[in-house]
Every structure is written in C-alpha cells, then in structure tokens.
Design a protein around this motif. Structure first.
Motif, PDB file in Angstrom:
ATOM      1  N   PRO A  50      43.208  -7.879  -8.072  1.00  0.00           N
ATOM      2  CA  PRO A  50      41.834  -8.339  -7.935  1.00  0.00           C
ATOM      3  C   PRO A  50      41.007  -7.552  -6.947  1.00  0.00           C
ATOM      4  N   ASN A  51      41.641  -6.704  -6.140  1.00  0.00           N
ATOM      5  CA  ASN A  51      40.854  -6.039  -5.097  1.00  0.00           C
ATOM      6  C   ASN A  51      41.234  -4.572  -4.972  1.00  0.00           C
ATOM      7  N   PRO A  52      40.976  -3.806  -6.003  1.00  0.00           N
ATOM      8  CA  PRO A  52      41.301  -2.378  -5.925  1.00  0.00           C
ATOM      9  C   PRO A  52      40.353  -1.652  -5.000  1.00  0.00           C
ATOM     10  N   ASN A  53      40.737  -0.514  -4.637  1.00  0.00           N
ATOM     11  CA  ASN A  53      39.879   0.317  -3.790  1.00  0.00           C
ATOM     12  C   ASN A  53      38.616   0.659  -4.570  1.00  0.00           C
ATOM     13  N   PRO A  54      37.439   0.323  -4.028  1.00  0.00           N
ATOM     14  CA  PRO A  54      36.218   0.624  -4.780  1.00  0.00           C
ATOM     15  C   PRO A  54      36.032   2.118  -5.019  1.00  0.00           C
ATOM     16  N   ASN A  55      36.713   2.909  -4.276  1.00  0.00           N
ATOM     17  CA  ASN A  55      36.651   4.356  -4.496  1.00  0.00           C
ATOM     18  C   ASN A  55      38.085   4.862  -4.639  1.00  0.00           C
ATOM     19  N   PRO A  56      38.721   4.659  -5.781  1.00  0.00           N
ATOM     20  CA  PRO A  56      40.139   4.958  -5.916  1.00  0.00           C
ATOM     21  C   PRO A  56      40.481   6.424  -5.702  1.00  0.00           C
ATOM     22  N   ASN A  57      39.557   7.293  -5.924  1.00  0.00           N
ATOM     23  CA  ASN A  57      39.809   8.728  -5.729  1.00  0.00           C
ATOM     24  C   ASN A  57      38.922   9.209  -4.579  1.00  0.00           C
ATOM     25  N   PRO A  58      39.485   9.442  -3.372  1.00  0.00           N
ATOM     26  CA  PRO A  58      38.628   9.813  -2.229  1.00  0.00           C
ATOM     27  C   PRO A  58      37.914  11.131  -2.441  1.00  0.00           C
ATOM     28  N   ASN A  59      38.441  11.967  -3.290  1.00  0.00           N
ATOM     29  CA  ASN A  59      37.775  13.237  -3.565  1.00  0.00           C
ATOM     30  C   ASN A  59      37.588  13.390  -5.057  1.00  0.00           C
ATOM     31  N   PRO A  60      36.701  12.610  -5.613  1.00  0.00           N
ATOM     32  CA  PRO A  60      36.565  12.645  -7.065  1.00  0.00           C
ATOM     33  C   PRO A  60      36.042  13.973  -7.544  1.00  0.00           C
ATOM     34  N   ALA A  61      36.456  14.277  -8.759  1.00  0.00           N
ATOM     35  CA  ALA A  61      35.918  15.492  -9.394  1.00  0.00           C
ATOM     36  C   ALA A  61      34.530  15.175  -9.877  1.00  0.00           C
ATOM     37  N   VAL A  86      21.179   5.420   3.664  1.00  0.00           N
ATOM     38  CA  VAL A  86      22.583   5.304   3.295  1.00  0.00           C
ATOM     39  C   VAL A  86      22.890   6.319   2.197  1.00  0.00           C
ATOM     40  N   GLN A  87      24.066   6.955   2.306  1.00  0.00           N
ATOM     41  CA  GLN A  87      24.521   7.899   1.280  1.00  0.00           C
ATOM     42  C   GLN A  87      25.629   7.219   0.476  1.00  0.00           C
ATOM     43  N   PHE A  88      25.557   7.294  -0.829  1.00  0.00           N
ATOM     44  CA  PHE A  88      26.599   6.698  -1.661  1.00  0.00           C
ATOM     45  C   PHE A  88      26.691   7.473  -2.968  1.00  0.00           C
ATOM     46  N   PHE A  89      27.773   7.184  -3.698  1.00  0.00           N
ATOM     47  CA  PHE A  89      28.055   7.843  -4.971  1.00  0.00           C
ATOM     48  C   PHE A  89      27.830   6.837  -6.099  1.00  0.00           C
ATOM     49  N   ILE A  90      27.224   7.284  -7.132  1.00  0.00           N
ATOM     50  CA  ILE A  90      27.042   6.444  -8.321  1.00  0.00           C
ATOM     51  C   ILE A  90      27.753   7.105  -9.478  1.00  0.00           C
ATOM     52  N   ARG A  91      28.707   6.388 -10.021  1.00  0.00           N
ATOM     53  CA  ARG A  91      29.504   6.927 -11.108  1.00  0.00           C
ATOM     54  C   ARG A  91      29.024   6.369 -12.432  1.00  0.00           C
ATOM     55  N   THR A  92      28.929   7.206 -13.410  1.00  0.00           N
ATOM     56  CA  THR A  92      28.662   6.810 -14.790  1.00  0.00           C
ATOM     57  C   THR A  92      29.857   7.248 -15.621  1.00  0.00           C
ATOM     58  N   ASP A  93      29.775   7.034 -16.909  1.00  0.00           N
ATOM     59  CA  ASP A  93      30.886   7.446 -17.764  1.00  0.00           C
ATOM     60  C   ASP A  93      31.020   8.975 -17.827  1.00  0.00           C
ATOM     61  N   LYS A  95      29.409  11.397 -15.463  1.00  0.00           N
ATOM     62  CA  LYS A  95      29.282  12.178 -14.230  1.00  0.00           C
ATOM     63  C   LYS A  95      29.154  11.259 -13.033  1.00  0.00           C
ATOM     64  N   THR A  96      29.214  11.879 -11.852  1.00  0.00           N
ATOM     65  CA  THR A  96      28.994  11.187 -10.595  1.00  0.00           C
ATOM     66  C   THR A  96      27.853  11.880  -9.868  1.00  0.00           C
ATOM     67  N   VAL A  97      26.918  11.101  -9.357  1.00  0.00           N
ATOM     68  CA  VAL A  97      25.795  11.668  -8.627  1.00  0.00           C
ATOM     69  C   VAL A  97      25.788  11.122  -7.217  1.00  0.00           C
ATOM     70  N   VAL A  98      25.260  11.908  -6.306  1.00  0.00           N
ATOM     71  CA  VAL A  98      25.139  11.488  -4.916  1.00  0.00           C
ATOM     72  C   VAL A  98      23.691  11.063  -4.687  1.00  0.00           C
ATOM     73  N   VAL A  99      23.530   9.914  -4.049  1.00  0.00           N
ATOM     74  CA  VAL A  99      22.184   9.377  -3.828  1.00  0.00           C
ATOM     75  C   VAL A  99      22.027   9.050  -2.360  1.00  0.00           C
ATOM     76  N   SER A 149      27.978   3.000   3.675  1.00  0.00           N
ATOM     77  CA  SER A 149      27.803   4.440   3.470  1.00  0.00           C
ATOM     78  C   SER A 149      29.072   5.056   2.891  1.00  0.00           C
ATOM     79  N   ASP A 150      28.899   6.062   2.055  1.00  0.00           N
ATOM     80  CA  ASP A 150      29.987   6.767   1.384  1.00  0.00           C
ATOM     81  C   ASP A 150      30.741   5.863   0.412  1.00  0.00           C
ATOM     82  N   SER A 151      30.084   4.835  -0.077  1.00  0.00           N
ATOM     83  CA  SER A 151      30.711   3.947  -1.062  1.00  0.00           C
ATOM     84  C   SER A 151      30.515   4.517  -2.462  1.00  0.00           C
TER      85      SER A 151
END
Length: 867
Positions: A50-61, A86-93, A95-99, A149-151
């Motif tokens: 029920p509580n996985p790491n919200p960012n399972p890959n610390p260095n995503p491709a 705040v800086q964070f990553f938004i993942r889609t199916d 790509k991943t973008v930094v916002v 930040s960095d989520s």
C-alpha cells in the motif's frame, strides 16, 4: 494518448469476468496500480503493497527534449535555493518532465503546464495529478497539497469509455483507503466521507428526481462490481487496531443513508449491495453477528416498498436469493411460538412480512400468466413439471411447519389473552397474519389456513376481540364463518381513522338548533374528508354545554332530521319504522344527492364515535352498499305490497297467466308528483306480455328497476360519503361485505329494548345509598314507564336513546345518580358527558314521579339542563 501495458500486481481472477480492467478505473501509472488504487481488492484480502516509494527509480531515464529543459530552466532562477518554488518531476506514459512552480500555484495550473511541456494536445480537465497514491484537488495549491521538492507526480488520463468517472474515482478511493488501513497506514480520506460522496453523487439524487435510469443503475453497479462490499467486510474481519470499527461504521452508514439518497424505484439496486453484505458477513462471521442482523433488517426494509419493480431482475434468481431469509426468519418465529412466553421480537415479524411480500411478487412475475400467480401442488410433486424447482419444495415445507406451529399454539392456549396477556395475544395474531400472507404463494394455501381457523375458532375470536387497532388484521374480515359478531365489530372499527380523540385536530362546529340540518350540512358535507378524521367538537349557539354528551345529542338530532320522511331522502319500512331505504322521489330536492353524501358521512362518523343512532337499513339498501344482488325476498320489508303481488304472479297457474288474465307487460307504472308515467323494463317492454316462461325475468327486472335503477345515484353518493370517513376510501366494499345486515343493525341501531335491571346494576350513587328510600322510589317509577319514556329519560341522562348491543355494560363507564341539596321544586338535571343524573331529595314518591314525567316529555328532554 497511448496506453502502456505493464506487469501489474493484480489478481485478475477476482475481477468481473465480462469487463476489462480499463472499464473500471482511470489510467493510473503502474506504480499507482500496484498500490491498490484500482479494483484489485478482493475477498482474499491479500492486497499489494500500500505504500510504495513514490519515486521508485531515483534516477529515472527521463525522456525529455531540449525545449523541455530550456523551458523549465527559464521559468525559474535557482529553483533549488528558492523557498517559494518547488521542483518536481511529472511522469506520463511517454516521458518525464521537470517542472518548477511557485508553491502557491494551483494543481490545475500545474497540469496545464505539464501538458504544455510534454506537448500533449488535450484538455487539462481530462487529466488528474497523482501524488503518493492520492489524487490532488485541482483547486488546491502545491503548498496545501504538501508536495515535497524533488517528488515524482503522475499525470493520469481518465478513460473515455466510462460515463461515470466520478463514481469510479470515489470507488477507487474507498478501495485504496481500505488497503492502507489493512496494512497499518493512514488512509488518505475517511471511508465514511467517501461513502457519503458516492451516495450523494447518485445521478437520480443529484438531479432531484424520483425516477431511476440506466445511469443510476450503472452507478450503483460500480460499487458491487468493484468488490467494495468485500473490501469493507475484509476490513471488518481485520484484527488491526481500529479497522473493525471503521468498517462497521462505513457499512452501517451505507445501510442508513442509501435509502435516503436513492429514490424508491432504485432501492432494488441498493438491495443488491445490502444482499452482498449479508452473504459475506454470514459466511465469515455467522448469522449471530449483530452487523449481519442489521444488514438483514435493512434488506427487509428495502424489499417491501419496491415489490412492483422486480420485473427489472430475473425473478427466479431473486426468489432463490430471498428464500434463505424467509426460511431463517420463519425459524425464529417457530422457536418463539414454542417458548413458554411466546418470545418473538417485533423486528423478526416485520422482516418476515417484508420478505414475504417480495418473494410473493417475484413468484407471481416468474409464473407470468400461469393461474393466479400461485404455485400449484403439481409444481413440487412432479419433478418432470417444466416449472419444477427445488426451492419450491423447501419453501412449502417452511410454510407447512409454521402453520402447524400456529395451530398448536392456538390449541394449547385456547383462551390465550386471559392466560398469557394481551402482548402475547398480539404476537400470535401477528404471526397468524404472516402465515396468511405466506399462504397466498400457494394455490391451496388459503384453504389450509381456513381449516386451521375453523378448528380453532374459540381461540381466534378470543384473540381478535381483544386485539388493539391494527390495519394488518383486515385480512380476517373475509372469514365471516370463523369470526363472531364481537370480532367482526372490532375488525371493522379498525377501518376507521384512529384520531377521533386527537383534540389538536378537532373539527369544531357551532350549530344553531333552529338551523340544525343546513348548518350541519355545511360543516360536514362541504369540507375535505380529512378534516373529519381527527374528531368532532360541537357547541350549540347560546348554550354553554360542551363535551361528548353534546356530540351524542347532535348525532341523534341530525340523524332524526335526515331520516325524517318529510325531508324525502329516505322512506321507512311499513312494518318497521326504524328501518329505512332511499326514496326514489328524493329528486324533488335539487340538493338531494349532496345530502345523501352528507348522510353517508354522518352515519360513518357515528360508527367511528360509537354512537348508536337507533336507525337501521333495509336489506335492499344494505345489499346495494355491498354491491350485492337484490332478490324478491330482500324487498319484503321495504314494500310488502309489491312483494305479495310478485309472489302471486310467481305462484299463479301457468295456464291462467298465459291467458293474459293479468294484462301485464314488461312495463312499470310510476307515480311522481301526482302524475303517472310508464317505464319499459327492457327495450320494447310494452310489447312483451308476461307469461309463465318469462315471469321470473319480469320479477327480476321489476325489482331491479324499483330498488336499484331508481336509487342508484342516491346510493352511490351515500356510499361515497361513507367511504370518505374510512381511513382508506377503497375499503368501503370490504366493510359492508365483512358484516351481515344484522351486524350492521346492532352496531348502528343499538339494542332493541331497555332492561331496567341491567340499568340498575350499572348505576352507582353519590350522596345516596342503594337502600335509600328516594332511590327505591326512583327505580319503581322507571319500571312503570313505557319504553319510549325510558328512552327519553335515558336520553336526558346520557344523550343517547339507544344502547350498545351489549346493553349498559357496553358503555364507557357506569351511570351515576348524585344527591343535590336543591328544593323539591327543582327538576332533575344531568351531566350527559359523565352519565350523571342530579336528583333532588324529593319528600314523596308522587312529587318525584311528577318531576320525572315532566322531563320525559320529548320536547323537554332535548338540551334541558344538560352540559
């Protein structure tokens, strides 16, 4: 937008087999699906992490282009050092973008920016932003949403195949919250709040309508198909702290609130969910669990009001689902009847009745046009019968066992009310009513119940005579051969409203004695019937007297006026001046039909208030009210001359009659206002000669025209007025059919005579003693009076001329003779409300006789000294 497929931690065998996973949930990313946010929760209750790491890959491709980076770089200077950004990553199916965004930016603006950066040409309203397994509110800010930040946030698109995205979202949230609680993690939202949100979003509830369409059905179906009942029951079974209480609260909340948010036509679909709760809790916790009992009660409450809606389901399946509940509750009733104290709770009685209504309706629709919608004996004896089902035999066995237990209970307690008290008697009657309802399922069920009632007549009548007001007992009215007069009277009185003693709803009348009939007509005949159901309060102008005595006097005076032949509404029978029937010549009064309606109301009100009017109806009149057929024998009291003439025609020698010695044709001569006219009894009647072959038809047509055709409108308006006073106007036929004419005579007309010994036995004294000389004189004088004088004295004393059929013992209280210090010149006075006669202490019997004879004059007794 393309939809990626990944390896998901989902037990696909527990999902509905006929629909795809995508049909039930928004397009979450694989990480969110693995957290239980989709419909992967199941009765096995082995949920994913029920509580996985919200960012399972610390260095995503990260799949990004230069424009994405440049845009994000130019949008903020030194984002890492800025406390307001705040800086964070938004993942889609894809790509991943930094916002980079200010903390006070709304989630909606972030979604729009992310779509711009990823190059997606879509409406922001079609997307949701997910953070740590929860959907962020579009109107909330990043700060309020506690985005660190960095989520890593996930941008999810809702599938366009569903019509009810909100329903799916709320159901997903319920499942995810339950999963979190099962694994000792805080739930993102309270399950109670989510359930209320789900119910409040029911389409029919949000639109404010009373109808249920396919959208409402689909909305409620999502709840079941997503296995939410299984998730909540799994939480109820958990031994983790607080889980059981949270689940119980949520289930009870659904039981309470679902009928409130969903219109009655949709209760059937709510019952499917409650049925699922019942089956799951019974299978895991047992039927003794209180939550199961409450779910079963809620299911019963949902059953009865929606009986007419069962056509939307497979009726055979519904019967199979409900049969175990009928069997279960019947078992409780049988066990209660076997106990010494007849210990049966009201809840079980109510549930039994509700389940029976539902299963009986379902069986009728399943049988379709077969017979009367009842199960024939061949259904459970002949296994080759095309409609033979195993449950038919089992259900029949439950019915027979319960009927036998009721029979044994009635046999054992022959005088149950006296032996066990009124509460136990009411319980047995309630079970008996349930058995009668049960019998309607079977073709021979009514005969079996009737057999038991006949065999236990004494017990049944003892129970009914003492029964409190209960409209559910009206089914017994048709068993006239079982019940006695007292039982029938008690049952028919239950058809009247019960609010006659409700003083807050009294219908007040101020009546001028000189305008008694027209003013009473305005107060009673010209108002809404509902206004008369609460009771009556009568005051005569310029008089201070009030109370029940005045009301009884008003009834007697109005009735005397209505049935006075001078008012042309009714005619008395020649040989019995108390017996009346409608006057065909009443048409001379332009308001005669309205007055017949008024009269019907007065008679019904008199019965409702238990006032005997001393008036009875002729058999021909009563049969018309019961919509029966009138024969020659039924009119011999109303028109003895016509009766004798018809008898002679029927008994006349055939040859003499065929010779046309009487010169009769199918014509009736009518005299109206001094003129005569001929009416044909059938088309071409004036040319049809009465002979030995058609004389019976001639007599039937003559009787029908004289007593039905000529008074049909009068009788119809009287019947309508009478039914206005009943608690349900449709019960008029049942009222008259359940009574014999003799029963009605006794209820309305009262006793035929006055028994002075009975009068004396039911009289008490205040100031006098029973052996005082004055009291001895009084009774000696009363015994020497004529019956009419006795009735006038009784009227002066009590405002009633006619007693109940059981005499003075049938009055609400005993009569009283009170000593007053007035001189011998004073006349007696009375307090009619309390049946109290104030009698001076006269010095001689002759003076007392003179005073009593004076007050027993008809014109003196009315309202003289009464209050």
């Amino acid at each position: 937008m393309s939809h990626s497929r990944r390896s998901l931690n989902i037990n696909l065998n527990l999902l509905p087999s006929k629909r795809k996973l995508d049909d039930y949930a928004p397009l979450w990313s694989a990480e969110i699906l693995a957290m239980g946010g989709c419909h992967s929760f199941a009765p096995s209750f082995s949920s994913p992490n029920p509580n996985p790491n919200p960012n399972p890959n610390p260095n995503p491709a990260r799949v990004r282009d230069d424009s994405s980076l440049s845009s994000s770089s130019s949008s903020s200077t030194s984002p890492a050092s800025s406390s307001s950004t705040v800086q964070f990553f938004i993942r889609t199916d894809s790509k991943t973008v930094v916002v980079h965004s200010p903390r006070d930016s709304t989630v909606a603006s972030v979604i729009s920016r992310a779509l711009f950066l990823s190059g997606a040409a879509a409406s922001p309203g079609q997307y949701r932003l997910i953070y740590r397994g929860r959907q962020l509110d579009a109107a909330s800010t990043l700060s309020a949403s506690r985005v660190a930040s960095d989520s890593t946030l996930h941008l999810a698109a809702r599938l366009r195949s569903t019509r009810l995205p909100r329903s799916h979202r709320v159901v997903d949230d319920i499942l995810f919250s339950a999963s979190c609680l099962l694994h000792s993690h805080p739930a993102p939202r309270e399950i109670d709040a989510l359930l209320l949100e789900f119910l409040a979003s029911t389409p029919s509830a949000t639109q404010g309508g009373d109808d249920v369409d396919d959208t409402t059905v689909e909305h409620l179906g999502i709840f079941t198909l997503a296995a939410v009942p299984a998730a909540l029951v799994g939480l109820y079974l958990s031994d983790r702290p607080g889980c059981r209480l949270i689940a119980e609260s949520a289930i009870r909340l659904f039981l309470r609130q679902a009928p409130e948010y969903v219109p009655k036509p949709g209760h059937l679909h709510c019952s499917v969910i409650v049925l699922e709760f019942c089956k799951l809790i019974a299978a895991t916790c047992g039927k003794s669990d209180q939550l199961y009992v409450d779910c079963r009660s809620a299911l019963a409450l949902l059953m009865e009001p929606i009986a007419s809606s069962y056509g939307s389901l497979q009726n055979l399946k519904l019967v199979v689902e409900l049969y175990p509940f009928v069997s279960e509750v019947a078992g409780y009733l049988i066990k209660g009847l076997e106990s010494e104290e007849i210990d049966i709770c009201q809840q079980n009685l109510s549930e039994f009745a509700s389940f029976l209504v539902a299963i009986r309706t379902a069986i009728k629709q399943w049988l379709g046009g077969t017979g009367k919608g009842q199960i024939s004996r061949s259904f459970f004896h002949d296994q080759n019968h095309p409609m033979h089902e195993s449950w038919i035999r089992d259900l029949r066995q439950v019915f027979v066992k319960l009927l036998r237990m009721v029979d044994e209970c009635l046999r054992k307690y022959n005088d149950l009310p006296a032996a066990k008290g009124p509460e136990q008697g009411e319980t047995v009657l309630a079970v008996l009513s349930g058995v009668h309802k049960f019998s309607k399922i079977y073709e021979d069920g009514d005969a079996l119940v009737h057999e038991v009632l006949m065999a236990r007549r004494a017990s049944v009548n003892a129970l009914v005579r003492c029964a409190k007001r209960n409209e559910k007992l009206k089914w017994m009215l048709k068993y006239k051969d079982v019940t006695d007069f007292e039982s029938r009277r008690n049952l028919t009185m239950m058809l009247f409203p019960g609010g006659k003693d409700d003083y807050e709803r009294m219908h007040e009348m101020l009546i001028d004695r000189l305008q008694l009939l027209p003013e009473s007509f305005e107060y009673i005949g010209q108002v809404e019937a509902q206004a008369l159901h609460g009771g009556l309060f009568v005051v005569f102008k310029n008089e201070s007297a009030t109370g029940p005595g005045v009301l009884r006097e008003w009834f007697n005076l109005v009735c005397r006026a209505l049935f006075n032949p001078e008012n042309v509404l009714f005619l008395p029978c020649p040989n019995d001046r108390r017996r009346f029937f409608p006057n065909p010549a009443s048409v001379v009064d332009p308001l005669h039909l309205k007055y017949f309606g008024f009269c019907g109301r007065v008679v019904a009100l008199a019965l409702m208030h238990k006032v005997q009017l001393g008036v009875v109806f002729d058999r021909s009149f009563y049969l018309q009210l019961a919509e029966g057929t009138i024969t020659l024998e039924d009119v011999k009291d109303a028109d003895p001359c016509l009766y004798m003439s018809c008898r002679k025609v029927l008994e006349m020698d055939a040859q003499l009659l065929d010779s046309d010695a009487l010169g009769l044709t199918f014509v009736r001569e009518i005299e109206e206002l001094g003129t005569q006219r001929a009416v044909e009894l059938c088309p071409g009647g004036k040319d049809i000669v009465v002979n030995s072959t058609n004389r019976e038809k001639y007599i039937d047509l003559l009787i029908e025209h004289r007593f039905v055709t000529c008074t049909s409108e009068q009788v119809s308006h009287f019947a309508q007025g009478f039914s206005d006073i009943l608690s349900n106007s449709k019960l008029k036929m049942r009222f008259f059919l359940s009574l014999d004419l003799e029963d009605f005579d006794r209820m309305l007309g009262g006793s035929d005579g006055i028994n002075v010994s009975d009068w004396r036995a039911h009289t008490e004294y205040s100031g006098y003693k029973v052996k005082d000389r004055v009291i001895g004189w009084f009774w000696k004088i009363v015994e020497g009076m004529s019956e009419e004088q006795q009735r006038v004295l009784l009227f002066f004393w009590t405002s009633m001329k006619y007693l109940p059929v059981d005499g003075f013992g049938g009055l609400a209280s005993k009569l009283h003779i009170c000593k007053i210090p007035d001189s011998q010149d004073r006349l007696p006075t009375s307090h009619t409300c309390f049946y109290r006669l104030c009698l001076p202490q006269y010095p001689t019997i002759s003076i007392m006789q003179d005073r009593l004879q004076f007050i027993t004059q008809e014109h003196v007794s009315c309202s003289f000294g009464m209050w």
